[in-house]
Motif scaffolding. Structure first.
Motif, PDB file in Angstrom:
ATOM      1  N   ARG A   1     -84.664 -14.174  41.339  1.00 60.10           N
ATOM      2  CA  ARG A   1     -85.460 -14.765  42.426  1.00 60.10           C
ATOM      3  C   ARG A   1     -84.545 -15.292  43.536  1.00 60.10           C
ATOM      4  O   ARG A   1     -84.818 -15.096  44.727  1.00 60.10           O
ATOM      5  CB  ARG A   1     -86.348 -15.886  41.872  1.00 60.10           C
ATOM      6  CG  ARG A   1     -87.185 -16.617  42.933  1.00 60.10           C
ATOM      7  CD  ARG A   1     -88.169 -17.566  42.285  1.00 60.10           C
ATOM      8  NE  ARG A   1     -89.147 -16.823  41.504  1.00 60.10           N
ATOM      9  CZ  ARG A   1     -90.226 -16.255  42.025  1.00 60.10           C
ATOM     10  NH1 ARG A   1     -90.450 -16.339  43.325  1.00 60.10           N
ATOM     11  NH2 ARG A   1     -91.068 -15.610  41.259  1.00 60.10           N
TER      12      ARG A   1
ATOM     13  N   LEU B   1     -89.679 -10.493  44.550  1.00 59.71           N
ATOM     14  CA  LEU B   1     -90.169 -11.862  44.356  1.00 59.71           C
ATOM     15  C   LEU B   1     -91.521 -11.874  43.648  1.00 59.71           C
ATOM     16  O   LEU B   1     -91.838 -12.798  42.889  1.00 59.71           O
ATOM     17  CB  LEU B   1     -90.292 -12.569  45.714  1.00 59.71           C
ATOM     18  CG  LEU B   1     -88.979 -12.993  46.369  1.00 59.71           C
ATOM     19  CD1 LEU B   1     -89.222 -13.447  47.799  1.00 59.71           C
ATOM     20  CD2 LEU B   1     -88.321 -14.107  45.562  1.00 59.71           C
TER      21      LEU B   1
ATOM     22  N   GLU C   1     -85.141 -16.350  37.183  1.00 60.71           N
ATOM     23  CA  GLU C   1     -84.858 -17.259  38.296  1.00 60.71           C
ATOM     24  C   GLU C   1     -83.608 -16.856  39.066  1.00 60.71           C
ATOM     25  O   GLU C   1     -83.519 -17.066  40.284  1.00 60.71           O
ATOM     26  CB  GLU C   1     -84.718 -18.697  37.778  1.00 60.71           C
ATOM     27  CG  GLU C   1     -86.038 -19.352  37.434  1.00 60.71           C
ATOM     28  CD  GLU C   1     -87.013 -19.318  38.601  1.00 60.71           C
ATOM     29  OE1 GLU C   1     -86.615 -19.696  39.733  1.00 60.71           O
ATOM     30  OE2 GLU C   1     -88.169 -18.899  38.395  1.00 60.71           O
TER      31      GLU C   1
END
Length: 203
Positions: free
Chosen positions: A28, A19, A25
């Motif tokens: 993530r 992270l 994304e």
């Protein structure tokens, strides 16, 4: 340490590192899912509620071990201990290092707050990894510094965190708060007491 708890800690640390550094994304989302799995593993292996574990394991940035300082203060052949309000057991005064203060500055602050004494740090007795000692399982990884100090003022005084303050001989130690210090670690402090040529112990 439980094998499951060890896996959960490692999984949580890896997900937190991901992270911290990922710019994707989709990655993530995957790291957040891994972190949630690790948190649920913690819940299964402890008596804490999921929300409590989430708060305990929350880390900003890259995960590293926390630093815990413990003050080793003698009065002749007796060692200073404080009684923790949280569990009713005894420990060397100390706590987590605060940002902006050195380990020496932190232990001076902790001893004054928890025991009422003004001290001067003398030497580093030991630096231990809690994983190498029989502490109860905890959600995070800690290094523990044992710093010997000399009293220069003040007087014994309990605090919001401690309900009693006392000095104890090696053969008359009270019930210990094992999350904070073990019997073997206190015996090490007594061994270091009269050795001017003591070499810092570390693992």
């Amino acid at each position: 340490m439980s094998e499951w708890l060890s896996w959960a800690k490692r999984l949580h640390a890896l997900s937190q590192a991901g992270l911290t550094f990922t710019k994707d994304e989709f990655d993530r989302e995957r790291y957040l899912e891994l972190q949630q799995i690790a948190t649920e593993m913690f819940e299964r292996q402890s008596n804490l509620a999921l929300q409590e574990i989430t708060e305990l394991t929350h880390v900003d940035g890259y995960p590293t071990p926390k630093l815990d300082v413990r003050g080793v203060v003698f009065q002749e052949d007796r060692l200073l201990l404080v009684k923790e309000r949280s569990d009713g057991r005894w420990t060397l005064p100390g706590g987590f290092c605060e940002v902006g203060l050195s380990p020496a500055e932190n232990i001076v602050k902790e001893i004054e707050e928890e025991a009422g004494f003004d001290v001067v740090p003398i030497r580093l007795v030991a630096l231990f990894d809690m994983h190498h000692h029989p502490h109860p399982p905890l959600s995070q990884h800690y290094y523990k510094l044992f710093i010997e100090c000399e009293v220069i003022g003040g007087e014994a005084q309990a605090s919001q965190e401690t309900s009693d303050v006392g000095f104890f001989t090696r053969d008359d130690l009270p019930p210990l708060s094992l999350a904070r210090n073990t019997l073997e670690q206190l015996h090490m402090c007594f061994e270091a007491r009269w050795q001017d040529d003591w070499v810092t112990v570390f693992d």
